[in-house]
Write an enzyme that holds these catalytic residues in place. Sequence first.
Site, PDB file in Angstrom:
ATOM      1  N   TYR A  42       0.800  -1.239   0.000  1.00  0.00           N
ATOM      2  CA  TYR A  42       0.000   0.000   0.000  1.00  0.00           C
ATOM      3  C   TYR A  42       0.830   1.285   0.000  1.00  0.00           C
ATOM      4  CZ  TYR A  42      -3.529  -3.442   1.281  1.00  0.00           C
ATOM      5  OH  TYR A  42      -4.348  -4.542   1.292  1.00  0.00           O
ATOM      6  N   HIS A  47      -9.499   0.442  -5.132  1.00  0.00           N
ATOM      7  CA  HIS A  47      -8.498  -0.321  -4.378  1.00  0.00           C
ATOM      8  C   HIS A  47      -7.125   0.149  -4.781  1.00  0.00           C
ATOM      9  CE1 HIS A  47     -11.655  -2.874  -2.970  1.00  0.00           C
ATOM     10  NE2 HIS A  47     -12.084  -2.971  -4.218  1.00  0.00           N
TER      11      HIS A  47
HETATM   12  C1  DQA Z   1      -7.710  -2.853  -0.515  1.00  0.00           C
HETATM   13  C2  DQA Z   1      -7.707  -4.324  -0.934  1.00  0.00           C
HETATM   14  C3  DQA Z   1      -8.453  -5.186   0.089  1.00  0.00           C
HETATM   15  O1  DQA Z   1      -8.428  -6.546  -0.318  1.00  0.00           O
HETATM   16  C4  DQA Z   1      -7.777  -5.089   1.443  1.00  0.00           C
HETATM   17  O2  DQA Z   1      -8.508  -5.828   2.400  1.00  0.00           O
HETATM   18  C5  DQA Z   1      -7.552  -3.694   1.884  1.00  0.00           C
HETATM   19  C6  DQA Z   1      -7.178  -2.675   0.903  1.00  0.00           C
HETATM   20  C7  DQA Z   1      -6.841  -1.989  -1.440  1.00  0.00           C
HETATM   21  O3  DQA Z   1      -6.936  -0.758  -1.363  1.00  0.00           O
HETATM   22  O4  DQA Z   1      -6.051  -2.516  -2.232  1.00  0.00           O
HETATM   23  O5  DQA Z   1      -7.616  -3.382   3.082  1.00  0.00           O
HETATM   24  O6  DQA Z   1      -9.040  -2.369  -0.572  1.00  0.00           O
END
Ligand code: DQA
Length: 140
Positions: A22, A99
């Site tokens: 992230y 995401h």
């Molecule tokens: C997310 C992807 C999801 O699978 C994960 O649980 C997250 C972040 C993303 O931003 O890539 O918490 O939403």
Amino acid sequence: MKFLVLNGVNLGRTGMREKGVYGTDTLESINRELAAFVKANGHEVDFFQSNIEGELCSAIGNAEGVYDGIVLNAGAFTHYSYAIRDAIAGVKVPVVEVHMSNVHAREEFRHKSVLTEVCRGEILGFGKYSYYLALESFWL
Ligand code: DQA
């Protein structure tokens, strides 16, 4: 136009958790950037993050008549929250699902979103720029 950027469970720890997935920017700094981006394009934006499913449902319900669009990263709720899905289906405000990671290149449980069907569209895999692209989709 006025937008709501809504982040769900664990997104408050962006920049601190799983940095390889992230990134290192905190949610606060991403939101600051997004605020400047939206303002530069002549629009307004509010931000809300919660780890609590019901609070996200309330935020979506309360957006009716207030916001022209919602950018939603529901985190892991994406994959199983029928409550958030119903909240989205119950408002006229268009929601763009976001995401940061490419969920389709990750674990199988992340491949399924129960939200996409009731969203206007979905943007994923571009890190913090997924939020930029989702916001931009409302005025392009
Ligand atoms: C997310 C992807 C999801 O699978 C994960 O649980 C997250 C972040 C993303 O931003 O890539 O918490 O939403």
